[in-house]
Design a protein around this motif. Structure first.
Motif, mmCIF file in Angstrom:
data_model
loop_
_atom_site.group_PDB
_atom_site.id
_atom_site.type_symbol
_atom_site.label_atom_id
_atom_site.label_comp_id
_atom_site.label_asym_id
_atom_site.label_seq_id
_atom_site.Cartn_x
_atom_site.Cartn_y
_atom_site.Cartn_z
ATOM 1 N N ASN A 501 0.810 -1.215 0.000
ATOM 2 C CA ASN A 501 0.000 0.000 0.000
ATOM 3 C C ASN A 501 0.849 1.274 0.000
ATOM 4 O O ASN A 501 0.583 2.230 0.738
ATOM 5 N N VAL A 502 1.932 1.256 -0.795
ATOM 6 C CA VAL A 502 2.734 2.472 -0.948
ATOM 7 C C VAL A 502 2.675 2.932 -2.414
ATOM 8 O O VAL A 502 2.390 2.140 -3.305
ATOM 9 N N ASN A 503 2.953 4.214 -2.619
ATOM 10 C CA ASN A 503 2.972 4.765 -3.977
ATOM 11 C C ASN A 503 4.374 4.558 -4.565
ATOM 12 O O ASN A 503 5.324 5.194 -4.116
ATOM 13 N N PRO A 504 4.507 3.689 -5.589
ATOM 14 C CA PRO A 504 5.858 3.427 -6.115
ATOM 15 C C PRO A 504 6.326 4.474 -7.130
ATOM 16 O O PRO A 504 7.410 4.348 -7.678
ATOM 17 N N PHE A 505 5.521 5.486 -7.382
ATOM 18 C CA PHE A 505 5.845 6.409 -8.472
ATOM 19 C C PHE A 505 6.335 7.784 -8.012
ATOM 20 O O PHE A 505 6.597 8.650 -8.824
ATOM 21 N N ASP A 506 6.435 8.014 -6.704
ATOM 22 C CA ASP A 506 7.034 9.277 -6.248
ATOM 23 C C ASP A 506 8.406 8.986 -5.649
ATOM 24 O O ASP A 506 8.837 7.834 -5.565
ATOM 25 N N GLN A 507 9.143 10.014 -5.246
ATOM 26 C CA GLN A 507 10.490 9.825 -4.681
ATOM 27 C C GLN A 507 10.850 11.007 -3.798
ATOM 28 O O GLN A 507 11.859 11.664 -3.999
ATOM 29 N N TRP A 508 9.995 11.275 -2.810
ATOM 30 C CA TRP A 508 10.234 12.420 -1.928
ATOM 31 C C TRP A 508 11.545 12.284 -1.154
ATOM 32 O O TRP A 508 12.143 13.268 -0.742
ATOM 33 N N GLY A 509 11.959 11.039 -0.981
ATOM 34 C CA GLY A 509 13.167 10.770 -0.195
ATOM 35 C C GLY A 509 14.451 11.301 -0.809
ATOM 36 O O GLY A 509 15.494 11.289 -0.162
ATOM 37 N N VAL A 510 14.411 11.765 -2.055
ATOM 38 C CA VAL A 510 15.654 12.284 -2.642
ATOM 39 C C VAL A 510 15.759 13.802 -2.441
ATOM 40 O O VAL A 510 16.776 14.413 -2.786
ATOM 41 N N GLU A 511 14.698 14.410 -1.878
ATOM 42 C CA GLU A 511 14.642 15.877 -1.844
ATOM 43 C C GLU A 511 15.540 16.518 -0.791
ATOM 44 O O GLU A 511 16.172 17.531 -1.043
ATOM 45 N N LEU A 512 15.570 15.936 0.428
ATOM 46 C CA LEU A 512 16.285 16.587 1.532
ATOM 47 C C LEU A 512 17.759 16.802 1.204
ATOM 48 O O LEU A 512 18.307 17.890 1.400
ATOM 49 N N GLY A 513 18.393 15.764 0.685
ATOM 50 C CA GLY A 513 19.816 15.858 0.340
ATOM 51 C C GLY A 513 20.052 16.961 -0.684
ATOM 52 O O GLY A 513 20.993 17.747 -0.584
ATOM 53 N N LYS A 514 19.143 17.015 -1.699
ATOM 54 C CA LYS A 514 19.286 18.037 -2.752
ATOM 55 C C LYS A 514 19.187 19.436 -2.146
ATOM 56 O O LYS A 514 19.959 20.324 -2.470
ATOM 57 N N GLN A 515 18.197 19.593 -1.229
ATOM 58 C CA GLN A 515 17.944 20.892 -0.610
ATOM 59 C C GLN A 515 19.175 21.346 0.187
ATOM 60 O O GLN A 515 19.643 22.477 0.046
ATOM 61 N N LEU A 516 19.709 20.443 1.019
ATOM 62 C CA LEU A 516 20.862 20.788 1.847
ATOM 63 C C LEU A 516 22.089 21.067 0.979
ATOM 64 O O LEU A 516 22.869 21.968 1.270
ATOM 65 N N ALA A 517 22.246 20.281 -0.094
ATOM 66 C CA ALA A 517 23.424 20.463 -0.956
ATOM 67 C C ALA A 517 23.423 21.875 -1.550
ATOM 68 O O ALA A 517 24.485 22.486 -1.701
ATOM 69 N N GLY A 518 22.242 22.396 -1.874
ATOM 70 C CA GLY A 518 22.152 23.745 -2.436
ATOM 71 C C GLY A 518 22.722 24.760 -1.461
ATOM 72 O O GLY A 518 23.572 25.592 -1.815
ATOM 73 N N LYS A 519 22.302 24.667 -0.203
ATOM 74 C CA LYS A 519 22.754 25.619 0.825
ATOM 75 C C LYS A 519 24.264 25.430 1.059
ATOM 76 O O LYS A 519 25.027 26.391 1.109
ATOM 77 N N ILE A 520 24.676 24.176 1.191
ATOM 78 C CA ILE A 520 26.084 23.894 1.503
ATOM 79 C C ILE A 520 26.992 24.348 0.363
ATOM 80 O O ILE A 520 28.085 24.871 0.591
ATOM 81 N N SER A 521 26.534 24.203 -0.867
ATOM 82 C CA SER A 521 27.346 24.627 -2.000
ATOM 83 C C SER A 521 27.652 26.129 -1.892
ATOM 84 O O SER A 521 28.790 26.558 -2.144
ATOM 85 N N ASP A 522 26.638 26.929 -1.486
ATOM 86 C CA ASP A 522 26.879 28.371 -1.290
ATOM 87 C C ASP A 522 27.904 28.583 -0.184
ATOM 88 O O ASP A 522 28.806 29.409 -0.313
ATOM 89 N N GLU A 523 27.773 27.833 0.909
ATOM 90 C CA GLU A 523 28.698 28.005 2.043
ATOM 91 C C GLU A 523 30.129 27.636 1.658
ATOM 92 O O GLU A 523 31.084 28.192 2.179
ATOM 93 N N LEU A 524 30.251 26.694 0.746
ATOM 94 C CA LEU A 524 31.599 26.260 0.345
ATOM 95 C C LEU A 524 32.305 27.316 -0.505
ATOM 96 O O LEU A 524 33.522 27.316 -0.631
ATOM 97 N N GLU A 525 31.502 28.217 -1.086
ATOM 98 C CA GLU A 525 32.111 29.283 -1.888
ATOM 99 C C GLU A 525 32.889 30.268 -1.026
ATOM 100 O O GLU A 525 33.857 30.858 -1.460
ATOM 101 N N GLN A 526 32.408 30.457 0.234
ATOM 102 C CA GLN A 526 33.064 31.413 1.155
ATOM 103 C C GLN A 526 34.306 30.776 1.769
ATOM 104 O O GLN A 526 34.385 29.560 1.885
#
Ligand code: F6P
Length: 548
Positions: A501-526
């Motif tokens: 009884n799960v939805n096999p067609f979404d993938q919310w679990g990949v979002e958090l890492g992507k979100q954090l990587a965006g912020k961290i990438s900016d921090e790595l520039e400094q």
């Protein structure tokens, strides 16, 4: 407790497991010489043998009762008729339409004219590239195609082009760049000539960080190595749903191959995402791949559950994961061409069913997706089979095996197949203490060595056996058979999702890492010290800054 784990069908299977767990697989075979006939199925050139699992006729009836309780037949119909069963994203899951022949209606509109239009576009384009009428900016035919994409926009085409190499032309070489690690793009481009290289930017969203960074870098490389801005349109094409972003990148609409939101990334190799496949093996072969998948779709829709390959493959997995508590699943192709099949299945199975919230928004209290991994035979035998045979975990394994090799040199294929038959037999049977002792006695009677060292080694030479395997044999790995095999696994994943009884067609679990990587990438520039994260993340980032 969830309604699933409290249900009659579930509880009956739990009771039944305690009975089946007492019986060794070898015993089951000794008692019933007809096991193979009872527990194997055929579909076209494919034979699936699941008799080497701890099952009996009652197990199958109970698993089928679970499938009926979870309304599997109804869910299959709902998927094929285009209901929006990807409920968290409000999309249908109509990858089957990509290989259909009949009208498929979505929101009151037949989507098949669109599907056919893109297939025709792929056919015209791939034919012109392959026969050399479409040329690079200097007038030379294309020799290399670089697909830039990741996940579902990479793994399917990589796996299929590798698997169907015998059907490929040797004048169009496909390359795949997916990783954001610059090494992937650099090492690929190093060998290529921009005058004869065609790039496919494959991204459903056209916003995936890795793909867009690689696409921009490829465009720079092209411009820096002789291509001009006006030549980009002749050397870069896109596969996407996002026309606006494709045009912003500099690819004109004529060079875009359309994709739709009713195709999930990991189910998309049948769409224009399969363009590198069509370029490598030709459109005729690509159509055969679609036909193989379509035939498996028909089988899945029309065949009674107990004779239905995807259903039985899925239910056997449920039996192992939920009732025997297995946590990992090995995929072992005895075919070098299928070496990327385990990686492809990892995304298909783990991104689809690695879920812990059910379709009603509740946390599940049962296991869902399992860890999928594997390696082609016999390489795996010399690496991890020790653990499969004598380790403390039980790891069910699928063996995928062609009867005819595309490369029949010497007696290689007989030896390869001998190893496959031997491994599945050994995993099932094992070798008891008495059998080891009997072997030792024969050796002792024919030599002058003493008994003592043999006694010491005896426990190490015992194989418990009782290790479950499914064997999938097919005549030869041709485009049609491969299409059927891929669709078999797509539908197996769907069957399991319905039970869980799960939805096999979404993938919310990949979002958090992507979100954090965006912020961290900016921090790595400094150049400043990082203090905003936990001490481990701060420490790691600061070490990197000090050492880059
Ligand atoms: O890994 C997450 C994911 O969204 C996959 O589901 C998808 O196949 C992949 O990224 C690539 O997405 P896109 O085709 O949009 O670039």
């Amino acid at each position: 407790m969830s309604t699933l784990t409290l249900s009659n069908a579930w509880l009956a299977l739990q009771d039944h497991q305690s009975v089946m767990a007492q019986q060794h697989l070898h015993e089951l075979f000794t008692r019933d010489p007809k096991r193979f006939n009872k527990f194997s199925l055929k579909f076209n050139d494919i034979l699936m043998d699941y008799s080497k699992h701890p099952i009996c006729p009652e197990t199958i009836s109970l698993l089928l009762a679970l499938a009926r309780q979870q309304e599997l037949e109804d869910w299959i119909e709902r998927m094929f008729r285009g209901e929006k069963i990807n409920n968290t994203e409000n999309h249908a899951a109509l990858h089957s339409a990509l290989r259909a022949e009949h009208p498929v209606v979505l929101d009151g509109v037949d989507i098949m004219p669109d599907v056919r239009r893109v297939l025709t576009q792929m056919e015209q384009f791939s034919t012109c590239v392959r026969n050399g009428t479409l040329k690079g900016y200097s007038g030379h035919p294309f020799t290399d195609v670089v697909n830039i994409g990741i996940g579902g926009s990479d793994l399917g085409p990589v796996m299929v082009t590798e698997a169907l190499k015998p059907y490929g032309s040797n004048h169009i070489i496909p390359h795949f760049v997916s990783n954001i690690d610059g090494t992937h793009l650099s090492t690929t481009l190093r060998r290529l000539n921009p005058e004869t290289t065609l790039f496919i930017i494959a991204s459903k969203t056209f916003s995936t960080q890795e793909t867009m960074a690689n696409a921009r870098a490829a465009r720079e490389w092209f411009l820096a190595h002789g291509g001009s801005k006006k030549d980009i349109s002749g050397h870069f094409v896109a596969v996407s749903t996002n026309r606006e972003e494709v045009e912003k990148f500099g690819i004109n609409s004529d060079n875009m191959f359309e994709l739709w939101d009713w195709v999930g990334g990991r189910y998309s190799l049948w769409s224009a995402i399969g363009l590198p496949i069509a370029l490598a093996i030709g459109m005729e072969n690509f159509y055969s791949l679609l036909i193989g998948a379509r035939e498996m779709d028909q089988h899945f829709i029309t065949t009674p559950l107990e004779k239905n390959l995807p259903v039985m493959l899925g239910l056997i997995g449920i039996w192992q994961i939920n009732f025997f508590g297995t946590r990992s699943h090995a995929v072992l192709p005895y075919d070098q061409s299928l070496q990327r099949f385990p990686a492809y299945l990892q995304q298909l199975e783990m991104e689809s069913n690695g879920k812990s919230i059910d379709r009603n928004g509740n946390e599940v209290d049962y296991s869902t997706g399992t860890v999928v991994w594997g390696e082609s035979g016999t390489n795996g035998q010399h690496a991890f089979y020790q653990l499969l045979h004598q380790g403390t975990q039980i790891i069910p394994a699928d063996f995928l095996v062609p009867c005819i090799s595309h490369n029949p040199i010497g007696d290689h294929h007989r030896l390869l197949l001998a190893n496959f038959f031997a491994q599945t037999e050994a995993m099932m049977r094992g070798k008891s203490k008495n059998e080891v002792r009997a072997e030792v006695e024969v050796e002792l009677s024919t030599s002058s060595i003493t008994e003592e060292p043999f006694k010491k080694l005896l426990p190490y030479k015992v194989f418990p056996g009782d290790r479950p395997t499914t064997s999938i044999l097919f005549k030869q790995l041709d485009p049609k058979t491969l299409g059927s095999l891929i669709a078999l696994y797509e539908h197996k994943v769907f069957v399991q999702s319905v039970i869980w009884n799960v939805n096999p067609f979404d993938q919310w679990g990949v979002e958090l890492g992507k979100q954090l990587a965006g912020k961290i990438s900016d921090e790595l520039e400094q150049e400043t010290q990082i203090t905003s994260h936990d001490s481990s993340t701060n420490g790691l980032m600061n070490y990197f800054k000090a050492n880059r």
